[in-house]
Design a protein around this motif. Sequence first.
Motif, mmCIF file in Angstrom:
data_model
loop_
_atom_site.group_PDB
_atom_site.id
_atom_site.type_symbol
_atom_site.label_atom_id
_atom_site.label_comp_id
_atom_site.label_asym_id
_atom_site.label_seq_id
_atom_site.Cartn_x
_atom_site.Cartn_y
_atom_site.Cartn_z
ATOM 1 N N LEU A 74 44.559 46.196 49.323
ATOM 2 C CA LEU A 74 45.702 46.894 48.750
ATOM 3 C C LEU A 74 46.912 45.973 48.650
ATOM 4 O O LEU A 74 47.577 45.915 47.605
ATOM 5 C CB LEU A 74 46.061 48.122 49.600
ATOM 6 N N LEU A 75 47.215 45.253 49.727
ATOM 7 C CA LEU A 75 48.383 44.382 49.719
ATOM 8 C C LEU A 75 48.190 43.226 48.739
ATOM 9 O O LEU A 75 49.130 42.847 48.019
ATOM 10 C CB LEU A 75 48.647 43.859 51.128
ATOM 11 N N ALA A 76 46.994 42.675 48.670
ATOM 12 C CA ALA A 76 46.723 41.587 47.716
ATOM 13 C C ALA A 76 46.895 42.078 46.287
ATOM 14 O O ALA A 76 47.451 41.367 45.433
ATOM 15 C CB ALA A 76 45.318 41.037 47.930
ATOM 16 N N TRP A 77 46.460 43.293 46.005
ATOM 17 C CA TRP A 77 46.586 43.842 44.654
ATOM 18 C C TRP A 77 48.062 43.997 44.286
ATOM 19 O O TRP A 77 48.462 43.682 43.159
ATOM 20 C CB TRP A 77 45.871 45.189 44.574
ATOM 21 N N PHE A 78 48.862 44.451 45.251
ATOM 22 C CA PHE A 78 50.304 44.574 45.000
ATOM 23 C C PHE A 78 50.924 43.211 44.718
ATOM 24 O O PHE A 78 51.738 43.058 43.801
ATOM 25 C CB PHE A 78 50.984 45.230 46.200
#
Length: 336
Positions: free
Chosen positions: A95-99
């Motif tokens: 999730l954080l990488a996608w953001f």
Amino acid sequence: MMNGIRPAALPAAAPAAQWDALCQPVVRDLAWLLFSADLLRAQPPVGMLASAFETSGELAATIAWLHALDADPTGLQRDIAAARLTRLGRYAECLLAWFLQHGPTARLIAANVPLRRAGLTLGECDFLVQTQAGRRLHWELAVKCYLHAGDSRAQLADYVGPNLQDRFDLKLSHLLDHQLPLSARVEFASLGHVGPWEPQMFIKGWLFYPLGQWQWQRHERDEPAGEPAEIDPAHARGWWTTRTDWPAFAAGHAQAWRVLPRLEWLAPRRHEPGAAEAEGIAFVDALALNERVAHQNGPTMVAAFWIDDAGRWVERSRGFIVPDDWPRKAQAFARQ
């Protein structure tokens, strides 16, 4: 709607969080990761806190971006499904990488960067990030769920993992002494990621308290007494109780219950009308849930739900139901 459950007024809620207006579970989880309170206060000089935005403009842009993503989450949903995730930590990392790859603020330089010496792996840096202002940051991400072992001591060692394989004091020590200093090591310069890098910790999650303590905390307006100084008092809170004690609490606390799968341990759950049935999600009464957890060998996370005025199932609280011998084992583990 489950037989025997009637709509009722939702209990008084806390001020709206940034994820409350979002509908898609994966987008709500991402918003929770970005906006929820940290578990820890800053631990200078090494353990400074990470933030996904540096200015009010970046914060506003992120909120607008999340609402647009909620309207069309196809790309995020596709990438999460393709990753075939089973671990909560990996889910949070994705999730954080996608953001960082698609969002409006900081930019991802690299993720999961291994550091080796003479063929031996010294560690791995979770994220290397560059902000819009040009700062180069090394983020270590963790999402943790710890249960307070029931002792009155104000020590991080009292917060233990549900399966008694992890402890908050040991996790913090590993972060400060090993993970965060990785990007400052001489060996790191040879990887080609030009620094210097500012180490920061991105530590989210929930802390769970014995039922009586949690009920007192819900009505306490000041900073709760007896908590370790390292912990952010605004952290997300839940409860835990033994199987013997749970039915008395459950009887009047919720209209329905659910066992929460591990990948649903981030944002408070909310299910739009008809969505739960379409996704095969089953809400049960306290008796049925009690029968289900009786066959579990260890602690089980469950959530209590009410139906709001819009017909949505809304999480009221969450907690762990633990075997009756778990508190004794947890206190022993906290003192090791």
